[in-house]
Design a protein around this motif. Structure first.
Motif, mmCIF file in Angstrom:
data_model
loop_
_atom_site.group_PDB
_atom_site.id
_atom_site.type_symbol
_atom_site.label_atom_id
_atom_site.label_comp_id
_atom_site.label_asym_id
_atom_site.label_seq_id
_atom_site.Cartn_x
_atom_site.Cartn_y
_atom_site.Cartn_z
ATOM 1 N N ALA A 9 0.966 -1.251 0.065
ATOM 2 C CA ALA A 9 -0.104 0.017 -0.036
ATOM 3 C C ALA A 9 0.777 1.280 0.019
ATOM 4 C CB ALA A 9 -0.955 0.076 1.310
ATOM 5 N N GLY A 10 0.858 2.046 -1.046
ATOM 6 C CA GLY A 10 1.681 3.151 -1.377
ATOM 7 C C GLY A 10 2.583 2.950 -2.364
ATOM 8 N N SER A 11 3.170 4.057 -2.630
ATOM 9 C CA SER A 11 4.353 4.295 -3.688
ATOM 10 C C SER A 11 5.514 3.499 -3.304
ATOM 11 C CB SER A 11 4.399 5.565 -4.252
ATOM 12 O OG SER A 11 3.466 6.087 -4.888
ATOM 13 N N LEU A 12 6.187 3.913 -2.191
ATOM 14 C CA LEU A 12 7.451 3.339 -1.774
ATOM 15 C C LEU A 12 7.360 1.731 -1.573
ATOM 16 C CD1 LEU A 12 10.308 3.472 -0.997
ATOM 17 C CD2 LEU A 12 9.884 4.084 1.099
ATOM 18 N N ALA A 13 6.083 1.361 -0.980
ATOM 19 C CA ALA A 13 5.915 -0.172 -0.779
ATOM 20 C C ALA A 13 5.526 -0.847 -2.165
ATOM 21 C CB ALA A 13 4.422 -0.144 -0.029
ATOM 22 N N ASN A 14 5.009 -0.059 -3.159
ATOM 23 C CA ASN A 14 5.055 -0.724 -4.141
ATOM 24 C C ASN A 14 6.145 -0.735 -5.189
ATOM 25 O OD1 ASN A 14 2.316 -2.065 -4.698
ATOM 26 N ND2 ASN A 14 1.444 0.249 -4.184
ATOM 27 N N TYR A 15 7.133 0.279 -5.238
ATOM 28 C CA TYR A 15 8.306 0.419 -5.738
ATOM 29 C C TYR A 15 9.048 -0.855 -5.263
ATOM 30 C CZ TYR A 15 8.468 4.476 -8.635
ATOM 31 O OH TYR A 15 8.383 5.500 -9.823
ATOM 32 N N THR A 16 9.152 -1.137 -3.820
ATOM 33 C CA THR A 16 9.647 -2.104 -2.999
ATOM 34 C C THR A 16 9.374 -3.258 -3.572
ATOM 35 O OG1 THR A 16 10.106 -0.511 -1.130
ATOM 36 C CG2 THR A 16 10.714 -2.987 -0.939
ATOM 37 N N HIS A 19 10.519 -4.839 -7.029
ATOM 38 C CA HIS A 19 11.736 -5.452 -6.758
ATOM 39 C C HIS A 19 11.653 -6.659 -6.244
ATOM 40 C CE1 HIS A 19 14.112 -1.887 -8.469
ATOM 41 N NE2 HIS A 19 13.654 -1.043 -7.476
ATOM 42 N N PHE A 20 10.806 -6.922 -5.070
ATOM 43 C CA PHE A 20 10.780 -8.092 -4.295
ATOM 44 C C PHE A 20 10.151 -9.182 -5.272
ATOM 45 C CE2 PHE A 20 7.771 -11.077 -2.016
ATOM 46 C CZ PHE A 20 8.565 -11.616 -1.223
ATOM 47 N N SER A 294 14.174 1.973 -2.972
ATOM 48 C CA SER A 294 13.379 0.726 -2.913
ATOM 49 C C SER A 294 13.959 -0.452 -3.315
ATOM 50 C CB SER A 294 12.192 0.893 -3.721
ATOM 51 O OG SER A 294 12.404 0.946 -5.103
ATOM 52 N N ALA A 295 15.003 -0.477 -4.114
ATOM 53 C CA ALA A 295 15.921 -1.563 -4.547
ATOM 54 C C ALA A 295 16.735 -2.004 -3.094
ATOM 55 C CB ALA A 295 16.758 -1.319 -5.652
ATOM 56 N N VAL A 296 17.231 -1.094 -2.360
ATOM 57 C CA VAL A 296 18.137 -1.314 -1.290
ATOM 58 C C VAL A 296 17.210 -1.950 -0.291
ATOM 59 C CG1 VAL A 296 19.425 -0.443 0.422
ATOM 60 C CG2 VAL A 296 19.617 0.624 -1.743
ATOM 61 N N SER A 402 19.467 -17.147 15.089
ATOM 62 C CA SER A 402 19.375 -18.018 14.229
ATOM 63 C C SER A 402 20.296 -17.561 13.003
ATOM 64 C CB SER A 402 17.727 -18.127 13.825
ATOM 65 O OG SER A 402 17.670 -18.726 12.518
ATOM 66 N N ASN A 403 20.835 -18.359 12.357
ATOM 67 C CA ASN A 403 21.735 -18.131 11.235
ATOM 68 C C ASN A 403 21.283 -18.901 10.139
ATOM 69 O OD1 ASN A 403 23.538 -16.167 12.627
ATOM 70 N ND2 ASN A 403 24.507 -17.608 13.435
ATOM 71 N N ILE A 404 20.972 -18.373 8.961
ATOM 72 C CA ILE A 404 20.828 -19.183 7.778
ATOM 73 C C ILE A 404 21.382 -18.873 6.725
ATOM 74 C CG2 ILE A 404 18.579 -19.755 6.290
ATOM 75 C CD1 ILE A 404 16.614 -19.675 8.385
ATOM 76 N N HIS A 405 22.047 -19.730 5.836
ATOM 77 C CA HIS A 405 22.931 -19.357 4.841
ATOM 78 C C HIS A 405 22.395 -19.831 3.502
ATOM 79 C CE1 HIS A 405 25.867 -18.592 8.026
ATOM 80 N NE2 HIS A 405 25.752 -19.634 8.287
ATOM 81 N N ALA A 406 22.164 -19.009 2.554
ATOM 82 C CA ALA A 406 21.300 -19.397 1.360
ATOM 83 C C ALA A 406 22.421 -18.758 0.050
ATOM 84 C CB ALA A 406 20.317 -18.417 1.249
ATOM 85 N N PRO A 407 21.973 -19.221 -1.239
ATOM 86 C CA PRO A 407 22.537 -18.802 -2.266
ATOM 87 C C PRO A 407 22.597 -17.259 -2.617
ATOM 88 C CG PRO A 407 21.175 -20.868 -2.837
ATOM 89 C CD PRO A 407 20.769 -20.328 -1.327
ATOM 90 N N ALA A 408 23.634 -16.817 -3.439
ATOM 91 C CA ALA A 408 23.553 -15.487 -3.537
ATOM 92 C C ALA A 408 22.307 -14.795 -4.002
ATOM 93 C CB ALA A 408 24.723 -15.119 -4.680
ATOM 94 N N TYR A 409 22.035 -13.535 -3.738
ATOM 95 C CA TYR A 409 21.043 -12.665 -3.788
ATOM 96 C C TYR A 409 21.086 -12.553 -5.599
ATOM 97 C CZ TYR A 409 17.662 -8.955 -4.094
ATOM 98 O OH TYR A 409 16.395 -8.181 -4.504
ATOM 99 N N PRO A 410 19.916 -12.736 -6.152
ATOM 100 C CA PRO A 410 20.037 -12.783 -7.743
ATOM 101 C C PRO A 410 19.783 -11.126 -7.726
ATOM 102 C CG PRO A 410 17.946 -13.697 -6.900
ATOM 103 C CD PRO A 410 18.890 -13.752 -5.744
ATOM 104 N N VAL A 411 20.460 -10.634 -8.973
ATOM 105 C CA VAL A 411 20.091 -9.442 -9.311
ATOM 106 C C VAL A 411 19.564 -9.282 -10.938
ATOM 107 C CG1 VAL A 411 21.247 -7.133 -9.894
ATOM 108 C CG2 VAL A 411 22.076 -8.552 -8.047
ATOM 109 N N PRO A 412 18.461 -9.269 -11.235
ATOM 110 C CA PRO A 412 17.743 -9.357 -12.238
ATOM 111 C C PRO A 412 17.893 -7.701 -13.102
ATOM 112 C CG PRO A 412 15.997 -8.939 -10.579
ATOM 113 C CD PRO A 412 17.236 -9.063 -10.039
ATOM 114 N N THR A 413 17.921 -8.040 -14.523
ATOM 115 C CA THR A 413 18.125 -6.845 -15.361
ATOM 116 C C THR A 413 17.237 -5.589 -14.930
ATOM 117 O OG1 THR A 413 16.455 -7.697 -16.888
ATOM 118 C CG2 THR A 413 18.914 -8.007 -17.172
ATOM 119 N N SER A 414 16.114 -5.856 -14.067
ATOM 120 C CA SER A 414 15.317 -4.880 -13.601
ATOM 121 C C SER A 414 15.803 -3.964 -12.334
ATOM 122 C CB SER A 414 13.908 -5.424 -13.156
ATOM 123 O OG SER A 414 14.030 -6.313 -12.404
#
Length: 487
Positions: A9-16, A19-20, A294-296, A402-414
């Motif tokens: 709800a809102g512009s910043l939320a939808n920009y974020t 990306h999500f 919002s990407a950050v 709690s520590n969870i280790h996952a694969p690298a964060y993908p960076v799409p062209t967007s």
């Protein structure tokens, strides 16, 4: 299956959120031999594309002013009701003018020629006009919830925002229509993951959550709330708009403490100054660009909540809330992390480069923590050694950490080109959800400001514009102090 319904709800939320969802799209696999790292069914359901074709669509309701939807804008039921009302009350001649369609976004035009222009997409950012300009997923029609511009809520209008939700719900049958359809399409609905802008959708979100709680008392809610740019520690009562914004922020935080299982307030990008020295070491971004900031935020939110979606994971929203709020009086937490880790990374970097996006406070000042959930992305063996060493500096032990280790964060062209070097296809990073006594520091600032506002007649005009009385503000101050005492 434990499906999640997402609310933006809102512009910043939808920009974020855009990306999500682009990140979720990047997890799709198209080879039978490739196993996805996430369970897509938790967040996606079968829906309809703009061409009315069957496709996977997010389990999402996206609210914003109609003029902010760009090419996704459509005539809503609320607009139809407004037009019908005009037709029945106005007996004169009515002239209707159709607005020219919004042209295709630059990103989507370039994406269609991605094979020829792939290098261009990697090097330069497209012109972004709306958050829909860089979306890589299809939204089902029921997900698109444009608030008619004729019924817009004014900024920081707490009561106006609540009235707006009630009118919109009546006109569109939101809760009995689109929302109920989303719930009924779940095999085992676990709850909401919500992002919203407090300045423009604070009252609206409060009314939505109140309506939601009336029927789904046992469902869990995880909330990321974007604060206004007003700082209660540096604003004066004489500043009408800042006073209004701060009271609105405070009302929403108090509401979320009651209605949401766990909430993470997020500083407005205009208040990221305390983070600049750390952020500038790993990122080169425009702090005035919603597309960039919002990407950050999205990379941190997506990473912190990744355990909810990981394949074969048993974690759910209730487990996260119970872990962080084990004391039963700390429903407001903090979000922080490092968006792009240097290579090689040292033990000190995990502390020195950490950014707290909820308070702006330094990680070095954090001596006491109630509970902490860390998620790392793409760390190699030597990185994990440094990470473990940094964790050993804390007195916090399992199960409170709690520590969870996952694969690298993908960076799409967007994703925007906010890295110091060429935009990578993935990045190493960390993100943390934390419950800590230091949450009382910003809350104390809000409580003092609200208390001061209740004592002076200078604020009467502000309160009147928000539909509040002095007694309402006194009760708010008392409620905030009670929350502070919980930390």
């Amino acid at each position: 299956m434990r499906e999640i319904i997402y609310i933006q709800a809102g512009s910043l939320a939808n920009y974020t959120g855009t990306h999500f969802w682009n990140t979720q799209e990047s997890y799709f696999t198209y080879d039978d031999d490739d196993e996805p790292i996430v369970n897509h069914d938790l967040s996606f359901d079968e829906g309809r594309s703009p061409q009315n074709q069957s496709t996977l669509c997010p389990r999402l309701l996206a609210f914003d002013q109609k003029s902010n939807f760009g090419t996704l804008a459509r005539t809503s039921q609320a607009d139809t009701a407004t037009n019908a009302s005009l037709d029945t009350t106005w007996r004169g001649r009515v002239v209707r003018e159709a607005q020219d369609p919004i042209p295709q976004s630059e990103y989507h035009a370039r994406l269609e020629g991605e094979i020829e222009e792939k290098g261009d997409l990697e090097r330069t950012d497209p012109n972004i006009r709306y958050w829909s300009d860089y979306s890589r997923v299809f939204l089902d029609p029921k997900s698109i919830q444009p608030i008619p511009d004729a019924l817009e809520s004014t900024e920081a209008g707490w009561s106006v925002g609540q009235d707006l939700f009630r009118r919109y719900n009546e006109d569109t049958e939101l809760m009995e229509g689109a929302f109920r359809l989303l719930v009924e399409n779940c095999d085992n609905f676990q709850g909401l993951q919500m992002m919203h802008d407090i300045p423009t959708f604070g009252g609206f979100s409060h009314a939505f959550l109140t309506s939601f709680r009336d029927e789904f008392l046992k469902a869990s809610t995880l909330n990321f709330s974007f604060l206004s740019g007003a700082d209660p520690n540096h604003a004066g009562i004489d500043n009408f708009l800042d006073t209004k914004r701060i009271i609105n922020d405070a009302l929403c935080l108090q509401s979320l403490h009651q209605l949401s299982d766990i909430t993470f307030p997020i500083l407005n990008p205009s208040r990221w100054s305390p983070l600049e020295s750390n952020l500038s070491q790993v990122l080169s971004y425009d702090k005035n660009s919603l597309y960039h900031t919002s990407a950050v935020i999205s990379s941190l939110v997506e990473t912190a909540t990744l355990p909810l979606r990981l394949k074969d994971s048993r974690e759910d929203i209730a487990m996260i809330a119970d872990h962080l709020n084990w004391r039963k009086c700390s429903r407001l937490g903090q979000l922080g992390g490092i968006v792009s880790l240097p290579f090689p990374v040292t033990e000190a970097a995990f502390t020195d480069l950490y950014c707290n996006f909820s308070t702006g406070l330094s990680n070095k000042d954090e001596h006491s923590v109630f509970a902490r959930r860390n998620v790392t992305r793409g760390l190699q063996d030597q990185d994990l050694t440094a990470f473990d060493a940094s964790c050993d500096l804390s007195s916090l032990q399992e199960p409170l950490v709690s520590n969870i280790h996952a694969p690298a964060y993908p960076v799409p062209t967007s994703f925007p080109s906010i890295f110091w070097h060429t935009k990578p296809t993935s990045t190493r990073m960390t993100s943390s959800l934390v419950a800590t006594p230091s949450t009382s520091i910003p809350l104390t600032g809000y409580a003092r400001f609200v208390e001061q506002t209740a004592r002076t007649r200078k604020s009467d005009g502000v309160l009147m514009s928000m539909g509040l009385e002095s007694d309402d503000v006194k009760e708010l101050a008392s409620a905030l102090w009670e929350i502070v005492d919980g930390y």
